[in-house]
Motif scaffolding. Structure first.
Motif, PDB file in Angstrom:
ATOM      1  N   GLY A 322       0.811  -1.210   0.000  1.00 48.76           N
ATOM      2  CA  GLY A 322       0.000   0.000   0.000  1.00 48.76           C
ATOM      3  C   GLY A 322       0.842   1.257   0.000  1.00 48.76           C
ATOM      4  O   GLY A 322       0.608   2.188  -0.788  1.00 48.76           O
ATOM      5  N   ALA A 323       1.844   1.319   0.899  1.00 47.91           N
ATOM      6  CA  ALA A 323       2.718   2.489   0.959  1.00 47.91           C
ATOM      7  C   ALA A 323       3.544   2.611  -0.317  1.00 47.91           C
ATOM      8  O   ALA A 323       3.805   3.723  -0.794  1.00 47.91           O
ATOM      9  N   THR A 324       3.951   1.486  -0.882  1.00 49.58           N
ATOM     10  CA  THR A 324       4.714   1.511  -2.129  1.00 49.58           C
ATOM     11  C   THR A 324       3.892   2.110  -3.265  1.00 49.58           C
ATOM     12  O   THR A 324       4.355   3.008  -3.994  1.00 49.58           O
ATOM     13  N   ALA A 325       2.672   1.620  -3.442  1.00 49.91           N
ATOM     14  CA  ALA A 325       1.809   2.125  -4.516  1.00 49.91           C
ATOM     15  C   ALA A 325       1.490   3.605  -4.329  1.00 49.91           C
ATOM     16  O   ALA A 325       1.476   4.378  -5.294  1.00 49.91           O
ATOM     17  N   SER A 326       1.249   4.016  -3.091  1.00 52.88           N
ATOM     18  CA  SER A 326       0.943   5.425  -2.823  1.00 52.88           C
ATOM     19  C   SER A 326       2.130   6.318  -3.137  1.00 52.88           C
ATOM     20  O   SER A 326       1.981   7.400  -3.709  1.00 52.88           O
ATOM     21  N   ALA A 327       3.334   5.877  -2.757  1.00 56.24           N
ATOM     22  CA  ALA A 327       4.526   6.676  -3.033  1.00 56.24           C
ATOM     23  C   ALA A 327       4.772   6.792  -4.535  1.00 56.24           C
ATOM     24  O   ALA A 327       5.116   7.865  -5.039  1.00 56.24           O
ATOM     25  N   LEU A 328       4.581   5.704  -5.265  1.00 52.94           N
ATOM     26  CA  LEU A 328       4.784   5.731  -6.713  1.00 52.94           C
ATOM     27  C   LEU A 328       3.739   6.597  -7.409  1.00 52.94           C
ATOM     28  O   LEU A 328       3.968   7.086  -8.523  1.00 52.94           O
ATOM     29  N   SER A 329       2.590   6.774  -6.769  1.00 50.00           N
ATOM     30  CA  SER A 329       1.502   7.555  -7.365  1.00 50.00           C
ATOM     31  C   SER A 329       1.633   9.040  -7.098  1.00 50.00           C
ATOM     32  O   SER A 329       0.856   9.835  -7.623  1.00 50.00           O
ATOM     33  N   ALA A 330       2.602   9.445  -6.279  1.00 52.59           N
ATOM     34  CA  ALA A 330       2.792  10.872  -6.018  1.00 52.59           C
ATOM     35  C   ALA A 330       3.100  11.613  -7.319  1.00 52.59           C
ATOM     36  O   ALA A 330       2.599  12.715  -7.562  1.00 52.59           O
ATOM     37  N   LYS A 331       3.918  11.000  -8.169  1.00 48.89           N
ATOM     38  CA  LYS A 331       4.254  11.544  -9.489  1.00 48.89           C
ATOM     39  C   LYS A 331       4.302  10.378 -10.473  1.00 48.89           C
ATOM     40  O   LYS A 331       5.375   9.829 -10.750  1.00 48.89           O
ATOM     41  N   PRO A 332       3.158   9.974 -11.022  1.00 47.40           N
ATOM     42  CA  PRO A 332       3.138   8.779 -11.885  1.00 47.40           C
ATOM     43  C   PRO A 332       4.088   8.850 -13.069  1.00 47.40           C
ATOM     44  O   PRO A 332       4.615   7.828 -13.500  1.00 47.40           O
TER      45      PRO A 332
END
Length: 392
Positions: A322-332
């Motif tokens: 979850g934290a990984t996906a959220s961090a990667l989504s900060a700047k797709p």
């Protein structure tokens, strides 16, 4: 047009090299210390330097893959992993062994970071969280079996056969990846200077959502790496059991992580990634609090060490994807750079944790539980602080 999504098998294969190299060697560290006539702290550098190499490589390969593509970088990483494994198998000195682990770490760090970037290239945030969890749920078989297999290989055939086994795995993954991995990076072919491709880092470092997610991910992962570094010493040296006992009990930890991954893969879109991360951290904190209390009692055994850690692993199975996906989504659009920076911080902190705990556990074995408790408390605090700041 969205890039073609790779098959689950490919993503699992390239993601698996890191946990195999990390966990298969762990049960053999006491044997390595005896074989090279080195201290336990020195041999633990096989873990620490591996993590440092993983961290530094991700920092470099992430932005490079944004410019030159995921596929060529992944293939180069697998080749480095194979060479490192083979060198480890024939190492005659501690220096050669440690260098082999650096090379292995560079290769494994490349493939692991880019597997996450490839997922984000082809998915939305919540979809990415679910897919990362699905990949991890399947690939967790590797860290589930690796300590068990590594412990038995060392017992039956000696530690060198562990490295030959990793070499064979690397060759198989290289063949599969060369045949089946498509290119997914959205900006391949755009002309950018080598210096320019690293300019995404300040932009990511200034993004509050990215930082909060990275802290949650980093503290959760570092607590696990501390466990990997210290638990074999506790089981073998403090509790007087064999390395195969450590490997067998570790399956409980891996099974718990798989349960958490399964829950995330099914609930990420329905419940929301952010909420799942909070639930995961809460579960882990409760579990480690119980584990810390048990470690201070007369009832500390391999079973009472690993049972609460299995519950902690369930929480990790929610938090990490979850934290990984959220961090990667900060700047797709900067998924490769984000994966590299995130991985570097994550693994660099893990390496630091292994250095500290490798020294501390020989003095006070319960220091492992204390360190894990403090890390999870920091993760919960950062998540809460980030929510409060965002609401202002």
């Amino acid at each position: 047009m969205s890039p073609k999504r790779p098959a689950l098998l490919i993503l699992v294969a390239i993601s698996t090299l890191q946990p195999i190299a990390l966990n298969m060697v762990a049960p053999a560290t006491p044997a390595l210390a005896r074989g090279f006539s080195a201290s336990y702290a020195t041999i633990q550098l096989t873990l620490t330097l591996f993590l440092v190499a993983v961290a530094l490589t991700q920092l470099i390969v992430g932005p490079l893959s944004d410019r030159f593509g995921r596929r060529p970088c992944v293939l180069a990483g697998i080749v480095a992993f194979i060479l490192g494994s083979a060198l480890g198998a024939i190492a005659e000195t501690t220096g050669a062994l440690l260098f082999s682990r650096v090379l292995e770490g560079a290769g494994a760090g490349t493939t692991f970071a880019l597997a996450r970037a490839i997922i984000r290239d082809t998915s939305s945030r919540d979809e990415a969280a679910g897919q990362i969890a699905s990949v991890t749920m399947v690939m967790v078989v590797a860290p589930m079996l690796a300590p068990y297999v590594g412990g038995h290989i060392e017992t039956w055939f000696g530690w060198r056969m562990i490295f030959w086994t990793m070499t064979a795995v690397g060759v198989a993954v290289l063949v599969l990846t060369a045949m089946r991995l498509p290119e997914t990076a959205p900006s391949v072919g755009i002309r950018t200077s080598l210096l320019g491709i690293f300019r995404a880092f300040p932009e990511l470092a200034g993004n509050r959502a990215f930082i909060v997610d990275v802290i949650a991910l980093t503290m959760t992962s570092a607590s696990f790496f501390a466990f990997i570094a210290a638990a074999p010493f506790i089981v073998v040296e403090t509790m007087g059991r064999g390395s195969d006992v450590y490997g067998a009990y570790f399956i409980l930890n891996a099974f718990g992580y798989m349960i958490g991954n399964f829950a995330m893969s099914r609930l990420a879109i329905r419940v929301g990634t952010a909420r799942m991360v909070r639930i995961g951290l809460a579960i882990s904190f409760v579990a480690i609090s119980a584990a810390f209390a048990i470690s201070l009692s007369p009832y500390w055994t391999p079973l009472t060490l690993f049972l609460p850690l299995a519950l902690n692993a369930i929480g990790n199975g929610l938090t990490i994807p979850g934290a990984t996906a959220s961090a990667l989504s900060a700047k797709p659009e900067l998924a490769g750079s984000a994966a590299g920076l995130m991985g570097a911080v994550q693994l660099g902190s893990g390496a630091l944790a292994t250095i500290v705990i490798s020294a501390a556990v020989t003095i006070w074995p319960q220091s492992l539980m204390a360190m894990m408790w403090l890390m999870l408390a920091a993760a919960l605090f950062s998540l809460r602080f980030g929510r409060i700041s965002a609401s202002r």
